[in-house]
Design a protein around this motif. Structure first.
Motif, PDB file in Angstrom:
ATOM      1  N   ALA A 161      45.635 -28.212  67.816  1.00 51.71           N
ATOM      2  CA  ALA A 161      46.105 -29.233  68.766  1.00 51.71           C
ATOM      3  C   ALA A 161      47.599 -29.074  69.040  1.00 51.71           C
ATOM      4  O   ALA A 161      48.066 -29.178  70.169  1.00 51.71           O
ATOM      5  N   GLY A 162      48.407 -28.810  67.968  1.00 50.89           N
ATOM      6  CA  GLY A 162      49.843 -28.598  68.168  1.00 50.89           C
ATOM      7  C   GLY A 162      50.129 -27.391  69.034  1.00 50.89           C
ATOM      8  O   GLY A 162      51.016 -27.402  69.891  1.00 50.89           O
ATOM      9  N   GLY A 163      49.379 -26.315  68.803  1.00 56.84           N
ATOM     10  CA  GLY A 163      49.568 -25.135  69.640  1.00 56.84           C
ATOM     11  C   GLY A 163      49.236 -25.421  71.093  1.00 56.84           C
ATOM     12  O   GLY A 163      49.926 -24.950  72.009  1.00 56.84           O
ATOM     13  N   ASP A 164      48.197 -26.218  71.297  1.00 52.64           N
ATOM     14  CA  ASP A 164      47.831 -26.563  72.678  1.00 52.64           C
ATOM     15  C   ASP A 164      48.926 -27.408  73.329  1.00 52.64           C
ATOM     16  O   ASP A 164      49.267 -27.198  74.506  1.00 52.64           O
ATOM     17  N   GLN A 165      49.492 -28.360  72.572  1.00 56.11           N
ATOM     18  CA  GLN A 165      50.571 -29.183  73.136  1.00 56.11           C
ATOM     19  C   GLN A 165      51.798 -28.346  73.472  1.00 56.11           C
ATOM     20  O   GLN A 165      52.430 -28.519  74.509  1.00 56.11           O
ATOM     21  N   ARG A 208      41.016 -28.695  54.962  1.00 56.40           N
ATOM     22  CA  ARG A 208      41.270 -27.417  55.622  1.00 56.40           C
ATOM     23  C   ARG A 208      40.844 -27.466  57.087  1.00 56.40           C
ATOM     24  O   ARG A 208      41.540 -26.973  57.981  1.00 56.40           O
ATOM     25  N   GLN A 209      39.658 -28.083  57.310  1.00 56.02           N
ATOM     26  CA  GLN A 209      39.188 -28.205  58.696  1.00 56.02           C
ATOM     27  C   GLN A 209      40.134 -29.081  59.521  1.00 56.02           C
ATOM     28  O   GLN A 209      40.443 -28.784  60.679  1.00 56.02           O
ATOM     29  N   HIS A 210      40.608 -30.196  58.897  1.00 57.41           N
ATOM     30  CA  HIS A 210      41.540 -31.084  59.611  1.00 57.41           C
ATOM     31  C   HIS A 210      42.864 -30.373  59.927  1.00 57.41           C
ATOM     32  O   HIS A 210      43.422 -30.509  61.008  1.00 57.41           O
ATOM     33  N   ARG A 211      43.340 -29.547  58.935  1.00 58.23           N
ATOM     34  CA  ARG A 211      44.582 -28.808  59.147  1.00 58.23           C
ATOM     35  C   ARG A 211      44.443 -27.803  60.285  1.00 58.23           C
ATOM     36  O   ARG A 211      45.323 -27.646  61.124  1.00 58.23           O
ATOM     37  N   ASN A 212      43.300 -27.116  60.282  1.00 53.93           N
ATOM     38  CA  ASN A 212      43.065 -26.128  61.352  1.00 53.93           C
ATOM     39  C   ASN A 212      42.982 -26.797  62.710  1.00 53.93           C
ATOM     40  O   ASN A 212      43.530 -26.319  63.710  1.00 53.93           O
TER      41      ASN A 212
END
Length: 257
Positions: free
Chosen positions: A62-66, A53-57
């Protein structure tokens, strides 16, 4: 004996870890090692789910930042393009304003130039009085008559040329089907009767016999006519006069030439 001394003489709570260890061993012996293993497995699965869950978050962040970075870059490129367009429009506007300014100043200069050119003409006209007699400012009647004569000659020549041009005559090509009474009709004699029809603007062409049925053949003949002089009604009327050979006449084809 005071209370502090009594508490100091009691050692049960100081050995609590020993009792806890003994209790743990008791329950392990009662439930067996499988229960402990299940507890460990459950704890490990819960820990693994929490890590996922932590990795998914973290990946979603990170995707949102990109995506945000890419959008910012595209906006910067659009902003640069808009700045370039605005600069080009400003340069074009400056050129247009400069041209308008030049055009506004041009009429004044043009008005000065004719005056400067007109001065030498006055000097020539006033230079020698002897040349005034040789200059005819209003022309002569003879020149007007000569121009009128030339114009009339050109008009007459054009009219004569136009009258000699051949007039286009409207013509048509007609294909006729001439049907006999029966199979005993002499088709050669029938064709002679048809070709005997002669009139101004009519020219007979090729012909052939076309089988109809039961041994009967019809005469298919072509002719060229002038539209103003010969019509299909006249042809049908003239051909059907040969009642001994001709049963009927039909127009199979009609084409303008």
């Amino acid at each position: 004996m005071s209370g502090l001394q009594c508490l100091a003489s009691e050692n049960i709570w100081f050995d609590k870890h020993c009792y806890d260890e003994a209790e743990k061993r008791f329950y392990e012996g009662a439930n067996g090692p499988s229960a402990q293993q299940q507890v460990k497995t459950t704890l490990q699965q819960a820990k693994g789910r929490q890590q996922k869950r932590q990795h998914r978050n973290s990946s979603s962040h990170a995707g949102g930042d990109q995506e945000l970075v890419s959008r910012m870059k595209s906006l910067e490129l659009e902003n640069q393009a808009l700045h370039k367009v605005v600069a080009e429009m400003r340069a074009a506007l400056q050129k247009l304003e400069s041209r308008v300014g030049v055009l506004e100043k041009t009429p004044a200069a043009a008005a000065v130039v004719p005056c400067a050119k007109a001065a030498p003409v006055k000097q020539v006209e006033n230079g020698d009085d002897d040349d005034d007699d040789d200059i005819d400012l209003f022309g002569s009647d003879e020149e007007d008559e000569e121009a009128a004569r030339l114009k009339q000659e050109r008009v007459d020549a054009y009219a004569a040329k136009k009258s000699k041009k051949p007039v286009l005559i409207a013509k048509s090509s007609i294909l006729l089907d001439v049907k006999p009474w029966d199979d005993e009709t002499d088709m050669g004699k029938l064709e002679e009767c048809v070709r005997s029809v002669q009139m101004d603007g009519l020219l007979w062409g090729a012909s052939k016999l076309v089988p109809v049925g039961y041994g009967i053949k019809k005469l298919q003949i072509n002719c060229v006519v002038e539209d103003d002089k010969v019509g299909t009604d006249i042809l049908e009327e003239e051909i059907t006069k040969f009642e001994d050979f001709v049963q009927s006449v039909d127009v199979a084809a009609f084409n303008k030439i």
